[in-house]
Motif scaffolding. Structure first.
Motif, PDB file in Angstrom:
ATOM      1  N   LEU A   1       0.828  -1.209   0.000  1.00  0.00           N
ATOM      2  CA  LEU A   1       0.000   0.000   0.000  1.00  0.00           C
ATOM      3  C   LEU A   1       0.862   1.259   0.000  1.00  0.00           C
ATOM      4  O   LEU A   1       0.495   2.278  -0.606  1.00  0.00           O
TER       5      LEU A   1
ATOM      6  N   ALA B   1      -8.678  -2.749  -0.276  1.00  0.00           N
ATOM      7  CA  ALA B   1      -7.925  -1.506  -0.080  1.00  0.00           C
ATOM      8  C   ALA B   1      -7.393  -0.972  -1.405  1.00  0.00           C
ATOM      9  O   ALA B   1      -7.417   0.243  -1.659  1.00  0.00           O
TER      10      ALA B   1
ATOM     11  N   THR C   1     -10.322   0.416  -3.391  1.00  0.00           N
ATOM     12  CA  THR C   1     -10.749   1.699  -2.830  1.00  0.00           C
ATOM     13  C   THR C   1      -9.882   2.833  -3.350  1.00  0.00           C
ATOM     14  O   THR C   1     -10.360   3.967  -3.534  1.00  0.00           O
TER      15      THR C   1
END
Length: 238
Positions: free
Chosen positions: A23, A53, A56
């Motif tokens: 991420l 995630a 998103t």
């Protein structure tokens, strides 16, 4: 035909050990310029929450788990993967026609089903390694055979080496997806890939999507490397 920029052709392999590292890395990327591939190591470490995630943040995800089991088990795995909302999933073509057909049928009726492709021959393998496994037709012959079986089974395309892409384009058509790992920009190290080509050569030879990992993920400026690859591809004819 000119390359169209309406959908990203570059798929960045997130070969990281954990979600935090992955991420952190994607913060520097533009979802309009690439898709992301999540494979075994990262998915086992982070699970479906990582997929959510990434989505998103606007990224489409290729869930690269290479399902290979009895037809019913693979069908269930594909159905569960589709529920995650991923863009693409894959199976091993060597699992055979019944397994691939079961995977395809499991996705029918999905409102927005993922693309379903099959792995032919891993790009880390060569003729000697195939022969040691009892397969005597060589990498090129085995890749062509399994790609044909994949198309006959109704899947959307294959994972293959870009070196096989020209003959697969000729034999199976331009609409049949050819997702090619082993892509290395000029000057990059080969790593553990034995059948590699540059991004421009891969697209020119018939690849529809390019999987690129370390040349981007280990770069000091990943977004700059991605931009340079896009520049290389601009105006190419396929």
């Amino acid at each position: 035909m000119l390359i169209q920029n309406s959908e990203p052709r570059i798929i960045i392999a997130l070969d990281f050990p954990d979600a935090d590292t992955a991420l952190s890395f994607v913060k520097s990327l533009d979802p309009a310029q690439c898709r992301l591939k999540v494979g075994f190591e990262l998915f086992v470490a982070a699970g479906p929450t990582l997929i959510e995630a990434l989505q998103t943040r606007g990224f489409e995800v290729f869930l690269d788990l290479k399902f290979h089991d009895i037809p019913n088990t693979v069908a269930g795995a594909c159905r569960t993967a589709a529920a995650l909302g991923v863009w693409m999933i894959n199976v091993h073509a060597s699992g055979g026609r019944r397994m691939m057909e079961a995977a395809r049928e499991a996705l029918e009726g999905e409102g927005k089903r993922p693309l379903l492709i099959a792995v032919t021959v891993l790009t880390s393998m060569d003729d000697a390694e195939l022969e040691a496994c009892g397969i005597g037709r060589g990498v090129d012959g085995q890749a062509r055979f399994l790609a044909g079986l994949t198309q006959e089974s109704g899947l959307d395309g294959v994972v293959c080496s870009a070196r096989e892409a020209p003959v697969l384009r000729q034999e199976l058509g331009t609409e049949f997806l050819k997702v090619t790992p082993g892509i290395r920009p000029r000057g990059s190290e080969a790593g553990d890939q034995k059948r590699i080509v540059t991004p421009a050569d891969a697209i020119r030879d018939g690849a529809t999507h390019l999987v690129i990992g370390r040349p981007i993920t280990r770069a000091q400026d990943p977004s700059a490397v991605l931009a340079a690859i896009h520049q290389e591809l601009l105006g190419l004819e396929t």
